[in-house]
Write a protein that holds these residues in place. Structure first.
Motif, PDB file in Angstrom:
ATOM      1  N   GLU A  88       4.357   1.206  -0.692  1.00 46.50           N
ATOM      2  CA  GLU A  88       4.468   1.620  -2.374  1.00 46.50           C
ATOM      3  C   GLU A  88       3.752   1.997  -3.403  1.00 46.50           C
ATOM      4  OE1 GLU A  88       6.444  -2.240  -2.618  1.00 46.50           O
ATOM      5  OE2 GLU A  88       8.416  -2.162  -1.151  1.00 46.50           O
ATOM      6  N   ALA A  89       2.725   1.111  -3.793  1.00 46.49           N
ATOM      7  CA  ALA A  89       1.793   2.039  -5.235  1.00 46.49           C
ATOM      8  C   ALA A  89       1.366   3.241  -4.020  1.00 46.49           C
ATOM      9  CB  ALA A  89      -0.540   1.181  -4.216  1.00 46.49           C
ATOM     10  N   GLY A  90       1.772   4.077  -3.378  1.00 54.35           N
ATOM     11  CA  GLY A  90       1.253   5.258  -3.283  1.00 54.35           C
ATOM     12  C   GLY A  90       2.078   5.808  -3.560  1.00 54.35           C
ATOM     13  N   GLU A  91       3.655   5.686  -3.094  1.00 53.03           N
ATOM     14  CA  GLU A  91       5.285   6.883  -3.305  1.00 53.03           C
ATOM     15  C   GLU A  91       5.186   6.131  -4.966  1.00 53.03           C
ATOM     16  OE1 GLU A  91       8.735   5.052  -1.494  1.00 53.03           O
ATOM     17  OE2 GLU A  91       7.296   4.304   0.055  1.00 53.03           O
ATOM     18  N   VAL A  92       4.687   4.576  -5.870  1.00 48.11           N
ATOM     19  CA  VAL A  92       5.079   5.061  -6.934  1.00 48.11           C
ATOM     20  C   VAL A  92       4.292   5.697  -8.065  1.00 48.11           C
ATOM     21  CG1 VAL A  92       6.272   2.547  -7.292  1.00 48.11           C
ATOM     22  CG2 VAL A  92       3.730   2.772  -7.664  1.00 48.11           C
ATOM     23  N   LEU A  93       3.078   6.290  -7.077  1.00 46.89           N
ATOM     24  CA  LEU A  93       2.206   7.503  -7.541  1.00 46.89           C
ATOM     25  C   LEU A  93       2.905   8.780  -7.061  1.00 46.89           C
ATOM     26  CD1 LEU A  93      -0.841   5.087  -7.164  1.00 46.89           C
ATOM     27  CD2 LEU A  93      -0.015   5.803  -9.402  1.00 46.89           C
ATOM     28  N   GLY A  94       3.628   8.830  -7.288  1.00 43.92           N
ATOM     29  CA  GLY A  94       4.128  10.211  -6.441  1.00 43.92           C
ATOM     30  C   GLY A  94       3.267  10.710  -5.473  1.00 43.92           C
ATOM     31  N   MET A  95       3.070   9.766  -4.245  1.00 45.65           N
ATOM     32  CA  MET A  95       2.725  10.293  -3.046  1.00 45.65           C
ATOM     33  C   MET A  95       3.855  11.338  -2.440  1.00 45.65           C
ATOM     34  SD  MET A  95      -1.153   8.473  -2.946  1.00 45.65           S
ATOM     35  CE  MET A  95      -2.262   8.673  -2.355  1.00 45.65           C
ATOM     36  N   LYS A  96       3.263  12.122  -1.414  1.00 46.37           N
ATOM     37  CA  LYS A  96       4.162  12.608  -0.527  1.00 46.37           C
ATOM     38  C   LYS A  96       3.683  11.393   0.640  1.00 46.37           C
ATOM     39  CE  LYS A  96       3.770  16.797  -1.560  1.00 46.37           C
ATOM     40  NZ  LYS A  96       3.405  18.253  -0.966  1.00 46.37           N
ATOM     41  N   LYS A  97       5.209  10.985   1.192  1.00 44.85           N
ATOM     42  CA  LYS A  97       4.161  10.234   2.488  1.00 44.85           C
ATOM     43  C   LYS A  97       3.635  10.697   3.505  1.00 44.85           C
ATOM     44  CE  LYS A  97       8.625   7.920   2.859  1.00 44.85           C
ATOM     45  NZ  LYS A  97      10.009   8.107   2.238  1.00 44.85           N
ATOM     46  N   GLN A 126       0.725  12.156   2.330  1.00 45.91           N
ATOM     47  CA  GLN A 126      -0.477  11.843   1.939  1.00 45.91           C
ATOM     48  C   GLN A 126      -0.704  10.518   1.518  1.00 45.91           C
ATOM     49  OE1 GLN A 126       1.404  13.635  -2.151  1.00 45.91           O
ATOM     50  NE2 GLN A 126      -0.020  15.868  -1.532  1.00 45.91           N
ATOM     51  N   GLN A 183       0.949  -1.401   0.383  1.00 42.60           N
ATOM     52  CA  GLN A 183       0.218   0.099  -0.072  1.00 42.60           C
ATOM     53  C   GLN A 183       1.012   1.480  -0.269  1.00 42.60           C
ATOM     54  OE1 GLN A 183      -3.741   0.577   0.040  1.00 42.60           O
ATOM     55  NE2 GLN A 183      -3.312  -1.929  -0.721  1.00 42.60           N
ATOM     56  N   ARG A 193      -4.264   9.853   3.379  1.00 41.25           N
ATOM     57  CA  ARG A 193      -5.520   9.148   2.451  1.00 41.25           C
ATOM     58  C   ARG A 193      -5.435   8.086   2.158  1.00 41.25           C
ATOM     59  NH1 ARG A 193      -6.329  14.199  -0.281  1.00 41.25           N
ATOM     60  NH2 ARG A 193      -8.343  13.085  -0.942  1.00 41.25           N
ATOM     61  N   VAL A 194      -3.556   7.298   2.293  1.00 44.77           N
ATOM     62  CA  VAL A 194      -4.562   5.731   2.135  1.00 44.77           C
ATOM     63  C   VAL A 194      -4.146   4.908   2.988  1.00 44.77           C
ATOM     64  CG1 VAL A 194      -3.155   3.819   0.871  1.00 44.77           C
ATOM     65  CG2 VAL A 194      -2.555   6.095  -0.401  1.00 44.77           C
ATOM     66  N   VAL A 195      -3.652   4.922   4.169  1.00 52.50           N
ATOM     67  CA  VAL A 195      -3.156   4.280   5.202  1.00 52.50           C
ATOM     68  C   VAL A 195      -4.240   3.937   6.116  1.00 52.50           C
ATOM     69  CG1 VAL A 195      -1.612   3.333   6.962  1.00 52.50           C
ATOM     70  CG2 VAL A 195      -0.613   3.642   5.126  1.00 52.50           C
TER      71      VAL A 195
END
Ligand SMILES: Nc1ncnc2c1ncn2[C@@H]1O[C@H](COP(=O)(O)OP(=O)(O)OP(=O)(O)O)[C@@H](O)[C@H]1O
Ligand SMILES: [Mg+2]
Lengths: 260, 219
Positions: free
Chosen positions: B121-130, B132, B119, B136-138
């Motif tokens: 890593e998916a956010g990271e490769v989509l260019g999200m900030k830590k 965010q 989860q 927004r995800v976790v």
């Protein structure tokens, strides 16, 4: 020099040297498939390219420009990495969709957050968001999931989830889209729908690096095959030559094993 | 001489006592919920001294009875250092907050660690900030994970408040018990169960509703 070049990438975890100097290059619009036995470092290489793990040595060049040099990675800020990483997309074996968001929201979340960084975001918010949503609708149509836009990941089959994940990665229009065994977590009868999407992307000349165990598919779709063994590229070439006339004993053994 | 009391008198007095109980409950949640999060991050820290400090405190607090902790916090400073005793409510709030923060921290930690690395890593490769990725995800996935254990713990807290009596914090059980002495009546003590049951029932409904609200996704 190629469109994208990987030079001498090395990575170790503790005592295991996983990548021992990887070099390869590819042209714009090409599809490169990476094959190799389990543990040969394929995933690690993709993760390095996507800045999920930092190589101990090596460089990446994109469009003739040095994009990343392991020697100066310490000086890279989070923001710098974020902006470099935008050149790449990664589709995971396990999809990694965000479970609490529906399909449309999965596609739009990251682009909308990025839109906030536009200097004139406040004034153009409506317009920016509308463009993002239109793009999402277009990509969902492309992967054949228009009717699932409001579904949640838990309501989708594995194949559908992976197609959403592909659309989500395409939302940011990466220059190079990477796939790590995109069909390995799927039941055999669901792999076809995902491979079909990949073929369509190849026809659209999307530049792709695909790690896969689907040999027939790799042969059909790829402009170039890279065979990895024990952290090095043991052999590479166009699919016909590589599959029909493997030179190295390691590739011969690997192909003999997978064809059975 | 025993005094005469009516059911109404008892009800009013127990309501007052239950208000004291709810004060412990409310103050404890107010402090323990955020403090628990801090301890959780501490015990997941890559800075080892902090990690081991947090884990040791959690081990001690979870490994000893709350009643003993109340006594130590109340009498300890006076006996050891000749300091003045804390005010009773202060000692109670302090002990309960620390005790529950430790329990909550373990629940938070479990919830955070249960989120697959993919989860992030998916956010990271989509260019999200830590940040965010966290918010927004976790976060919502963590909340979904921790609601059932948190509801257990919070319902336990309602009943644990009765331990405060041991250092003379006057809560509902104390109020009810006083009728044994003053009026020779035991039933007010049994009557307190109604208050606990009603309140815990309310909490159960509340947590059930939250769980239902988050049941639209699987994490
Ligand atoms: N984070 C890590 N820490 C320690 N070792 C790791 C880590 N990630 C990978 N490895 C090791 O690196 C080696 C290569 O792993 P990698 O996942 O890149 O292989 P792979 O070619 O993708 O294999 P597969 O086909 O099974 O997916 C393996 O021996 C693995 O155990
Ligand atoms: Mg792999």
């Amino acid at each position: 020099m190629g469109y994208f070049e990987v030079k001498n990438v090395c990575k170790r975890f503790g005592d295991t040297q996983v990548l021992r100097g990887i070099d390869f290059s590819m042209e714009k619009g090409q599809v490169v498939s990476i094959i190799g036995s389990s543990g040969s470092g394929k995933t690690t290489l993709l993760r390095c390219i996507n800045f999920l793990c930092d190589p101990d040595a090596g460089e990446f060049y994109l469009e003739n420009q040095l994009l990343f040099d392991a020697a100066e990675k310490r000086s890279l800020s989070d923001a710098a990495i974020r902006s470099k990483r935008k050149n790449f997309g990664l589709v995971f074996q396990q999809f990694n969709l965000f479970p609490q968001y529906n399909v449309k929201e999965n596609l739009c979340l990251a682009p909308k957050l990025l839109a906030k960084e536009e200097p004139d975001f406040k004034a153009r918010k409506k317009e920016l968001y509308a463009a993002i949503e239109a793009h999402a609708a277009e990509l969902l149509e492309q992967v054949g999931l228009t009717d699932k836009a409001d579904s949640y990941p838990c309501e989708l089959s594995g194949g559908q989830q992976q197609r959403v994940a592909i659309a989500r990665a395409l939302m940011l229009s990466p220059k190079i889209l990477c796939f790590d065994e995109p069909t390995s977590a799927l039941d055999p009868e669901l792999t076809g729908e995902v491979l079909k999407v990949l073929k369509e992307l190849a026809q659209k000349k999307i530049t792709m690096i695909i790690v896969t165990h689907e040999m027939a598919f790799a042969r059909e779709i790829s402009d170039k095959i890279v065979f990895m063994a024990e952290g090095v590229i043991a052999e590479e070439g166009d699919p016909q030559t590589l599959f029909d006339h493997p030179k190295s004993p390691r590739l011969q053994a690997f192909l003999a094993k997978t064809e059975v | 001489m025993l005094v005469q009391v009516t059911f109404w008198d008892v009800t009013l007095s127990l309501l007052k006592g239950f208000w004291e109980t709810l004060e412990i409950f409310g103050v404890t949640l107010l402090f323990a919920l955020p403090l628990g999060l801090i301890i959780a991050f501490g015990s997941m820290s890559r800075f080892y001294p902090l990690k081991w400090l947090c884990r040791t405190v959690v081990w001690i607090i979870r490994g000893t009875p709350l009643m003993l902790q109340l006594i130590v916090f109340y009498y300890g400073p006076g006996l050891l250092f000749d300091w003045e005793l804390l005010e009773v409510p202060t000692a109670v709030y302090l002990t309960f907050s620390i005790n529950y923060a430790c329990y909550f921290s373990e629940i938070y930690r479990g919830g955070i660690e249960a989120i697959p690395k993919g989860q992030y890593e998916a956010g990271e490769v989509l260019g999200m900030k830590k940040s965010q990725i966290f918010f927004r995800v976790v976060l919502l996935q963590v909340i979904k994970h921790i609601i059932p254990p948190m509801s257990n713990e919070i319902i336990t807290l309602v009943k644990d408040t009765s331990l405060a009596r041991i250092i003379t914090y006057y809560e509902i059980i104390y109020f009810a018990e006083s009728y044994i002495r003053t009026a020779g009546l035991i039933w007010p003590l049994f009557y307190t169960a109604v208050f606990y049951l009603a309140f815990c029932g309310l909490l159960t409904l509340l947590f059930g509703a939250i769980e239902k609200k988050l049941s639209y996704f699987k994490a």
